[in-house]
Design an enzyme around this catalytic site. Structure first.
Site, PDB file in Angstrom:
ATOM      1  N   HIS A   1     -21.654 -38.534 -64.029  1.00  0.00           N
ATOM      2  CA  HIS A   1     -22.992 -37.258 -64.442  1.00  0.00           C
ATOM      3  C   HIS A   1     -23.301 -36.545 -65.588  1.00  0.00           C
ATOM      4  O   HIS A   1     -23.886 -35.461 -65.387  1.00  0.00           O
ATOM      5  CB  HIS A   1     -21.426 -35.818 -64.336  1.00  0.00           C
ATOM      6  CG  HIS A   1     -20.475 -36.461 -65.563  1.00  0.00           C
ATOM      7  ND1 HIS A   1     -19.874 -37.746 -65.603  1.00  0.00           N
ATOM      8  CD2 HIS A   1     -19.818 -35.369 -66.851  1.00  0.00           C
ATOM      9  CE1 HIS A   1     -19.211 -37.167 -66.736  1.00  0.00           C
ATOM     10  NE2 HIS A   1     -19.276 -36.497 -67.853  1.00  0.00           N
ATOM     11  N   ASP A   2     -23.185 -37.808 -66.345  1.00  0.00           N
ATOM     12  CA  ASP A   2     -24.237 -37.328 -67.823  1.00  0.00           C
ATOM     13  C   ASP A   2     -25.559 -38.088 -67.392  1.00  0.00           C
ATOM     14  O   ASP A   2     -26.204 -37.449 -67.963  1.00  0.00           O
ATOM     15  CB  ASP A   2     -23.499 -38.180 -68.514  1.00  0.00           C
ATOM     16  CG  ASP A   2     -22.031 -36.861 -68.841  1.00  0.00           C
ATOM     17  OD1 ASP A   2     -22.263 -35.874 -68.897  1.00  0.00           O
ATOM     18  OD2 ASP A   2     -21.472 -37.744 -69.745  1.00  0.00           O
TER      19      ASP A   2
ATOM     20  N   ASP B   1     -12.084 -39.175 -72.349  1.00  0.00           N
ATOM     21  CA  ASP B   1     -13.721 -38.741 -73.314  1.00  0.00           C
ATOM     22  C   ASP B   1     -13.865 -39.517 -74.004  1.00  0.00           C
ATOM     23  O   ASP B   1     -13.090 -39.642 -75.371  1.00  0.00           O
ATOM     24  CB  ASP B   1     -13.780 -37.310 -72.299  1.00  0.00           C
ATOM     25  CG  ASP B   1     -15.241 -36.589 -72.643  1.00  0.00           C
ATOM     26  OD1 ASP B   1     -16.307 -36.421 -72.009  1.00  0.00           O
ATOM     27  OD2 ASP B   1     -15.647 -35.876 -73.556  1.00  0.00           O
TER      28      ASP B   1
ATOM     29  N   ASP C   1      -9.513 -36.811 -66.079  1.00  0.00           N
ATOM     30  CA  ASP C   1     -11.054 -37.088 -67.378  1.00  0.00           C
ATOM     31  C   ASP C   1     -10.289 -36.186 -68.458  1.00  0.00           C
ATOM     32  O   ASP C   1      -8.995 -34.954 -68.263  1.00  0.00           O
ATOM     33  CB  ASP C   1     -11.847 -36.125 -67.051  1.00  0.00           C
ATOM     34  CG  ASP C   1     -12.493 -36.782 -67.359  1.00  0.00           C
ATOM     35  OD1 ASP C   1     -12.748 -37.290 -69.292  1.00  0.00           O
ATOM     36  OD2 ASP C   1     -13.945 -36.763 -66.717  1.00  0.00           O
TER      37      ASP C   1
ATOM     38  N   GLU D   1     -14.608 -43.878 -72.794  1.00  0.00           N
ATOM     39  CA  GLU D   1     -16.333 -43.778 -72.352  1.00  0.00           C
ATOM     40  C   GLU D   1     -16.260 -43.907 -74.331  1.00  0.00           C
ATOM     41  O   GLU D   1     -16.413 -43.470 -74.780  1.00  0.00           O
ATOM     42  CB  GLU D   1     -16.228 -42.652 -72.253  1.00  0.00           C
ATOM     43  CG  GLU D   1     -18.536 -42.174 -72.792  1.00  0.00           C
ATOM     44  CD  GLU D   1     -18.618 -40.925 -72.268  1.00  0.00           C
ATOM     45  OE1 GLU D   1     -19.554 -40.501 -71.955  1.00  0.00           O
ATOM     46  OE2 GLU D   1     -17.198 -39.934 -72.867  1.00  0.00           O
TER      47      GLU D   1
HETATM   48  C1  GLC Z   1     -18.922 -37.077 -72.169  1.00  0.00           C
HETATM   49  C2  GLC Z   1     -18.672 -36.096 -70.946  1.00  0.00           C
HETATM   50  C3  GLC Z   1     -19.609 -35.223 -71.407  1.00  0.00           C
HETATM   51  C4  GLC Z   1     -19.300 -34.170 -72.538  1.00  0.00           C
HETATM   52  C5  GLC Z   1     -18.771 -34.551 -73.454  1.00  0.00           C
HETATM   53  C6  GLC Z   1     -18.413 -33.798 -74.834  1.00  0.00           C
HETATM   54  O1  GLC Z   1     -19.998 -37.660 -73.268  1.00  0.00           O
HETATM   55  O2  GLC Z   1     -19.032 -37.203 -70.507  1.00  0.00           O
HETATM   56  O3  GLC Z   1     -19.765 -34.735 -69.838  1.00  0.00           O
HETATM   57  O4  GLC Z   1     -20.294 -33.129 -72.278  1.00  0.00           O
HETATM   58  O5  GLC Z   1     -18.346 -35.985 -73.412  1.00  0.00           O
HETATM   59  O6  GLC Z   1     -16.761 -33.410 -74.118  1.00  0.00           O
END
Ligand code: GLC
Ligand code: CA
Length: 545
Positions: A315-316, A200, A98, A242
């Site tokens: 995980h979110d 991310d 990640d 993402e």
């Molecule tokens: C992304 C991650 C999340 C995190 C955010 C800030 O959305 O998936 O878990 O809190 O970025 O890094």
């Protein structure tokens, strides 16, 4: 389309904190993951995406990194990390790291130096602005975790910018030294033998703060092309961004191989359909017609250019079976139906830990049981703004990120076999019935359903490369489609409701002779005429030309 190894890959996401605790401190760790590699091999996945394991004060469970080239002590050591890479590679499993580079932790040495003085060589690694004449922040941009995006630094008398918590200051991607430092760090990881990166919130790095542009900023794609050239471009790695703000047009910019950016992106259009006006704390029921439209659009638009990633949860996000299926009476049927729907689509499927067991959302009755920073911040912000405790608790039950983060359920012993001591986050009480040991002992389990789906993808190119056509497009409760490639044709039919549904497949040619591939009820030997699908019934068959 030029074939890539990640076209027929199946990725499994691990949230290390919640996967397996080897040393009895209540926190999952790298040796715990290593001890479960054979389980993952048995499932059949060939890529692991590890949520962050780097050194971190854990304000956001590792998405706040204080050293990109060290492992958080609670997760293990760099030796453990090398052992994981080695043990995974021996099983032909690649590890995707990640990459969190929109921001660092406020404990990263760059930020510590930056905030020590305006003349620090690292000052411009972050985004600083003067206060307005009245002392207020430079503008009204908000943090994604609630509240404003500007934090006052009393020592140097300027505000710094943070799109997430104030302990996650945003890096200044306009600074070539930031670009260089990140590229060097990425190359170091590539040398360690990793399989790629999950980037991310990558669509935020091209931001233009003064124009209040955060997502999809003007410099985004040139920054990614530059990163590609400087790091993974010639390395044959899987890279997935993402990108909450991606439309199919934008996704093509990222993933068109000609543009040399990323392998693929995570898009969230199907996810946010159950958020009222884009607000996850106002959950609304899913309309299958809209869901079908969105999924179909992405399949069609990325047919010849770019590549899809396929996922229901991470995980979110809440647990797929709780969100889109039925986590009570039809838990097994609906979890299998969701798996079939996703794994026959075109793109690279992602499985989030526990999804292969049909793990569900958790019901916490007290706010104290939640740990997630976003959940706790928003509870405060919204209840202060007048939302009632009951309404907010209901929203948390639906959409809190902790739904996905409860410990992995390995067996029916205390703490679900995740740990021998009280875990950092409460185990879902349903571990007594829903766990790996139970799933492995039941040949009809959700686990084996996933195993079969993964095997089918490995052996049938039509699943990887076939042309997608929707079937019974206007049906309110059934999502059906065809995949066609050379002489192969597959029909996939999924009832998304707990009611029986009738439909006729007469628009599909070749129903006369079908070969059953997978399903969640006994195979049907005849698909002609009017069919009555059982609750959450789902199947895939091979058709004759
Ligand atoms: C992304 C991650 C999340 C995190 C955010 C800030 O959305 O998936 O878990 O809190 O970025 O890094
Ligand atoms: Ca541990």
């Amino acid at each position: 389309m030029q074939k890539q190894w990640w076209h027929d890959a199946v990725v499994y996401q691990i949230y290390p904190r919640s996967f397996c605790d080897s040393n009895h401190d209540g926190i999952g760790d790298l040796p715990g993951i290593i001890s479960k590699l054979d389980y993952l091999k048995n499932l059949g996945v060939n890529v692991l995406w590890l949520s962050p394991v780097y050194q971190s004060p854990m304000d956001d469970n590792g998405y706040d990194i204080s050293d990109y080239q060290a492992i958080a002590a609670e997760f293990g050591t760099m030796e453990d990390m090398k052992c994981l890479l080695d043990q995974a590679n021996r099983r032909n499993i690649k590890v995707v790291m990640d990459l969190v580079v929109n921001h660092t932790s406020d404990e990263h040495p760059w930020f510590i130096s930056a905030k020590s003085s305006k003349s620090s060589p690292y000052r411009d690694f972050y985004i600083w602005r003067d206060a307005n004449a009245d002392g207020s922040p430079p503008n009204d941009l908000g943090s994604i975790f609630g509240g404003g995006a500007w934090e006052w630094d009393a020592t140097t008398e300027q505000y710094y910018f943070h799109l997430f918590s104030k302990r996650q200051p945003d890096l200044n991607w306009e600074n070539p030294n930031v670009q260089q430092a990140v590229h060097d760090m990425m190359n170091w990881w590539i040398e360690q033998g990793i399989g790629g990166f999950r980037l991310d919130v990558i669509d935020l790095i091209g931001k233009e703060i003064d124009k209040k542009i955060t997502g999809n900023g003007p410099r985004l794609h040139s920054l990614l092309q530059q990163m590609n050239r400087a790091t993974f471009g010639d390395k044959d790695l899987l890279t997935v961004g993402e990108t909450w703000g991606a439309t199919p047009e934008i996704a093509k910019l990222y993933s068109d191989p000609e543009r040399n950016e990323l392998s693929m992106v995570f898009q969230f259009e199907h996810i946010t359909l159950t958020w009222k006006d884009g607000d996850k704390w106002q959950p609304i029921p899913l309309k299958l017609s809209e869901f079908k439209q969105v999924l179909t659009k992405w399949q069609v638009e990325l047919e010849n250019q770019g590549w899809n990633s396929l996922f229901w949860n991470n995980h979110d996000l809440p647990r797929a079976v709780s969100k889109y299926g039925d986590d009570a009476k039809y838990r097994v049927e609906s979890a299998k139906m969701l798996a079939t729907t996703l794994h026959f689509l075109k793109g690279t499927p992602y499985i989030y830990q526990g999804e292969e067991l049909g793990m569900t959302n958790v019901e916490f009755h007290s706010l104290d049981e939640y740990q997630d920073i976003e959940t706790l911040n928003f509870y405060k912000v919204r209840t202060e703004a007048g939302v009632s405790h009951e309404e907010m608790m209901a929203a948390l039950h639906e959409n809190s990120r902790d739904n996905a983060r409860t410990p992995m359920q390995w067996n029916d012993q205390e703490y679900a076999g995740f740990s021998t001591v009280k875990p950092w986050l409460k185990v879902n009480p349903n571990y007594v019935d829903i766990n790996v040991e139970q799933a492995l002992a039941d040949s009809d389990s959700i686990f084996y359903h996933y195993q079969t789906l993964i095997q089918l993808r490995k052996t049938m190119p039509v699943i990887v490369y076939g042309h997608f056509t929707p079937v019974c497009e206007s049906h309110e409760a059934v999502f059906a489609y065809l995949r066609e490639h050379e002489d192969d044709r597959i029909l996939v039919v999924n009832n998304f409701s707990k009611e029986p549904q009738t439909l006729s497949l007469s628009e599909v040619a070749g129903l006369g002779s079908v070969e059953h591939l997978i399903g969640n009820y006994p195979p049907r030997d005849n698909l002609n005429g009017e069919l009555t699908l059982l609750p959450f019934e789902s199947f895939a068959v091979k058709l004759q030309r």
